[in-house]
Design a protein around this motif. Structure first.
Motif: not given
Lengths: 250, 658
Positions: B416-422, B430-433, B456-459
């Motif tokens: 999935l497309w994300v911006d700098y803020n995920l 929001h999309v991570a990993g 992505d997840g911790y920081f």
């Protein structure tokens, strides 16, 4: 290869289960045990029946999701092997194979061979962690740890939480699982500050979940697919006793 | 109207963007954080870390996973290691070098600012994991050990034998358990997300099915995080876990989230070859093995034929008849060439008839020289568990017989497309990993997936999500909003359609058919002809699926066929998006290799020695962009929007590993 399967079928946790017989025909010798079950299930579905439910996910022996008691032994008779890594070449053509769930009071059956192992999560939540917040860590090399200690911690930490130890134990004890996590963390400098709380709380959570006591038969060690040593149980007993004494004197 | 794809990359020098962005980000005071709720779907490295950290910060978190415990997410299967620019080896590593290696490894198709942030954050991940008790490998002096991975010339990979993913995930699971026990995280295991609920253009909740009771329910929150992994199982055979699926990401896509670069799929060079059509999955042999193993095939196809027929074995082939093709073609990186390149080279030698597995599709990974040099014990200490795993599956001992390996689908860089803020183009989502697209470009380097998931997840996410939340009234949307009941009804109808189709074919038979098609036409080598064929076939398979699938039982209890059916139904739609993307990208880059776009003998770059014939030929003029696809309806071509990639710090060049 051809086999006769005797499989535990149980519609849900409330109904009574029974053993049902299925032929497993034309199984390639390279197939894994779960692939053999896939083939049997395809046949059952084709015949309009209800496929056998079993837990599995990574099929690489690491996620701990697969279970099955095969011919009376959790994960089958191959040493140090999960069910998903067990291959049919270890069986003889024409064998009859008994397949049952991991049985324990604390692991209720959900359907067929699928059991509820959430009690393990509750035990970890009782203290199987180091209380460190994200961002609060010192540099990774700030505290040297001898290679021996790191290797021992690793050996205990390889537990995959499958529950075979419980299923193999006549008391349905979870001591191997609990002690593996406790000794992984208790013997590292990062885990030391919470050592006493961890030992007391995890054992209490284990008792509350309905697991039995350890009576040193080592069936757990024998079936563990990751060969976790029963020495961990002794270590946890020691940590527990020391913690209980310190608590009483405090 | 085209999509709004503002990358939100902060201005300023690249090494100050993240610091500046954190400084300028919104903060929510600790008392107010408690009023906000966040849904996290997935409990792997990205999801588990995000759920634990968001809860530590004070947000109310609900975390969902389809497995029976969050500890089983497929991050657990990662073997080799995790990269970090610690430079503990004093071998010239730095944040800049990790940044450059990752950009180049991704064939210049990732977003510079995101990758630089990843490299910066990598350093803190190792500190965090060690403090959780992750037992990384150590040297006798008590300090951490490192090894080397593909596409790099430094040793920056931290590892825990061949089980690094397991140890990192358990660290993450334990952090999550700590937050579950203090009530910060409500955990829903054996619960699968079936839809995303969008209210007034914002992602405000999800629809889930309790896989034990069959109950379908709605959950509202102030923001939603998807950390649901990749879509490799669209190929049916892959190194992913059986349950891995694209459903959560694809449902979000159908609700408006753009899917970026789906054609960037990673085929990992070192997996155990396929042996038959009964096979349910493929098993990876860690890239770390290439530190010591040498990859080769016989120089002549006659010799390979004799090996295939069992007439001779590897040991009978003399040194001069062995072609260590990676060492020959890429002398500076040798066996540690990046994954896309190593995979394509294996395919090439097999296409030449020099493959050594019985099917013709396999090459040797040989430890003979390493065992002679370092001794069996030290090879066993490094790779013992991997050798055992190989022996269990193949029934051959790799200490005495070389391993047989072949490339297999392993990871998906697109997502999935994300911006700098995920955050996706849908506010609140929001999309991570692995589920997002942003950091690996067209090819991921080894040991970078664990790094990205935990970064992505911790920081990253725990800091950037506040930019969205601060503008929301906490709890403003609840499950009583009519959109939730509408989505619930749609989900129930879909489940009803699956169980009532009552056809003749099993779910797996459709999945295998789709997977084989995608592997043939959209696998290691793609052509417009093949892709067009796939685009014609997929809708036909999909149509037959809905008419002729058989899902025994009902939706009112544990029903594994129903779970699979829902996932395969989505793969049957997603496969088309994948092929459209591969067809529209008229270039070769990283994991995306178009037969029409490779260097030929007459190209100036080949003549002057910068590259060689047959290597991937990028087209920076026309394709230096992210392709983001918007859903337009089932069976209709998705709509393409491009996000241009701007390189201010790295010069686009031919990606050479010679």
């Amino acid at each position: 290869m051809n086999f006769t399967l005797k499989v535990w079928r149980q519609n849900d946790g409330d109904s009574k289960g029974h053993i049902e017989e299925y032929p497993a025909e034309n199984i390639p010798i390279e197939a894994s045990f779960l692939e053999m079950l896939d083939i049997v299930n395809e046949k059952i579905i084709g015949d309009g029946g209800s496929p056998i439910h079993f837990d599995h996910d990574c099929r690489e022996g690491i996620c701990g999701m697969c279970s099955l008691t095969i011919n009376g032994v959790p994960h089958g008779r191959e040493n140090g092997t999960t069910t998903c890594q067990l291959h049919m070449r270890h069986f003889d053509d024409g064998d009859t194979i008994w397949i049952e769930p991991f049985r324990a009071g604390a692991f209720p059956v959900i359907r067929d061979l699928v059991v509820d192992r959430s009690a393990f999560d509750r035990i970890i939540a009782a203290g199987g962690y180091v209380s460190v917040r994200t961002g609060a860590a010192p540099d990774a090399n700030a505290i040297p740890i001898t290679k021996e200690d790191a290797d021992h911690a690793f050996d205990s930490a390889t537990c995959i939480g499958c529950g075979a130890c419980v299923a193999a134990c006549k008391n349905s004890s979870a001591m191997l699982f609990v002690s593996a996590k406790a000794s992984h963390l208790n013997h590292l400098p990062q885990g030391a500050p919470e050592k006493d709380r961890r030992a007391l709380n995890m054992v209490q959570a284990m008792d509350e979940a309905g697991f039995g006591n350890c009576s040193n038969h080592y069936e757990c060690e024998a079936v563990c697919p990751k060969s976790i040593s029963a020495d961990n149980v002794a270590k946890l007993n020691r940590d527990y006793a020391a913690a209980a004494v310190r608590k009483a004197l405090a | 109207m085209s999509l709004n794809l503002q990358s939100a990359v902060p201005s300023g020098p690249i090494d100050q963007k993240w610091t500046k962005h954190k400084m300028e980000s919104r903060l929510i005071n600790p008392t107010n954080k408690r009023k906000y709720s966040v849904i996290v779907v997935g409990s792997g490295l990205a999801g588990g870390a995000a759920a634990a950290t968001l809860s530590e910060l004070g947000y109310g978190v609900k975390c969902f996973c389809y497995q029976d415990s969050p500890r089983r997410a497929h991050s657990i299967a990662a073997q080799g290691g995790i990269n970090a620019a610690k430079n503990y080896q004093n071998d010239g590593d730095s944040v800049s070098r990790l940044f450059y290696d990752t950009i180049k490894g991704g064939d210049f198709r990732s977003r510079e600012a995101n990758v630089h942030r990843l490299a910066e954050v990598s350093v803190g991940i190792i500190d965090q994991c060690v403090s959780q008790g992750v037992p990384f490998a150590r040297e006798y002096g008590g300090l951490l050990d490192n090894r080397s991975f593909g596409g790099t010339q430094v040793k920056r990979t931290f590892y825990a034998r061949g089980q690094t993913g397991q140890q990192l995930l358990l660290g993450c699971y334990q952090a999550l358990s700590k937050e579950i026990s203090n009530g910060g995280v409500q955990m829903f295991s054996r619960t699968e997300m079936l839809d995303l609920v969008v209210v007034d253009g914002h992602a405000k909740g999800i629809i889930v099915r309790n896989m034990v009771t069959g109950e379908v329910s709605a959950h509202a929150a102030d923001a939603v995080v998807l950390a649901t992994g990749g879509y490799g199982n669209v190929f049916y055979l892959s190194t992913n876990a059986k349950g891995c699926n694209v459903m959560a990401a694809f449902r979000a896509h159908k609700r408006g989230a753009a899917f970026a670069n789906p054609c960037y799929t990673q085929i990992h060079p070192t997996c155990i070859p396929v042996s038959g059509d009964y096979q349910s999955k493929l098993t990876l042999m860690s890239e770390s093995l290439r530190n010591d193993g040498r990859i080769w095939v016989p120089t002549r196809s006659e010799l390979a034929e004799k090996i295939r027929s069992g007439e001779i074995s590897a040991g009978d082939i003399s040194e001069e008849d062995r072609d260590y093709y990676l060492e020959r073609k890429y002398p500076s990186f040798g066996n540690l060439s990046p994954r896309d390149i190593a995979s394509r080279s294996a395919k090439e030698v097999c296409d030449e008839g020099r493959g050594i597995a019985p099917t013709g599709l396999g090459v040797f990974l040989d430890f003979r020289d390493a065992i002679d040099r370092d001794g069996r014990d030290s090879i066993s200490a490094r790779y013992g568990n991997l050798f055992e795993m190989y022996e269990k599956i193949k029934g051959e001992n790799p200490y005495s017989t070389p391993m047989q390996i072949f490339p297999a689908v392993h990871y998906t860089m697109g997502g999935l497309w994300v911006d700098y803020n995920l955050m996706s183009n849908l506010p609140g989502l929001h999309v991570a990993g692995e589920a997002n697209f942003s950091d690996h470009g067209a090819n991921r380097l080894g040991a970078s997936a664990l790094m990205q998931g935990l970064a992505d997840g911790y920081f990253v996410l725990p800091s950037t999500i506040a930019n969205y939340l601060a503008e929301q009234e906490p709890g403003s949307v609840t499950e009583s909003h009519p959109e939730f009941s509408r989505c619930l009804e749609e989900t129930n109808t879909r489940i009803g359609n699956l169980v009532s189709a009552n056809g003749k074919r099993s779910v797996d038979s459709f999945h295998r058919e789709l997977g084989l098609l995608i592997w043939d036409k959209c696998g290691m080598a793609r052509s417009s002809e093949g892709l067009e064929y796939a685009l014609k076939r997929i809708p036909e398979i999909r149509e037959e699926f809905w008419e002729n699938v058989r899902v025994p039982g009902s939706g009112a209890q544990l029903n594994q066929e129903l779970e699979k059916a829902g996932r395969v139904a989505d793969f049957l739609e997603f496969g088309e998006v994948l092929c459209h993307d591969a067809l529209s990208r008229e270039e070769s880059c990283g994991g995306h290799f178009r037969l029409e776009h490779q260097f030929g003998e007459d190209d100036p770059e080949v003549i002057d020695g910068r590259t060689q014939a047959g290597e991937a030929k990028r087209n920076d003029e026309d394709f230096c962009h992210v392709s983001a696809w918007e859903h337009t309806g089932v069976g209709t071509k998705p709509k393409l929007t491009r996000e241009p990639l701007v390189f201010e710090n790295v010069k686009l060049s031919i990606r050479s590993y010679k």
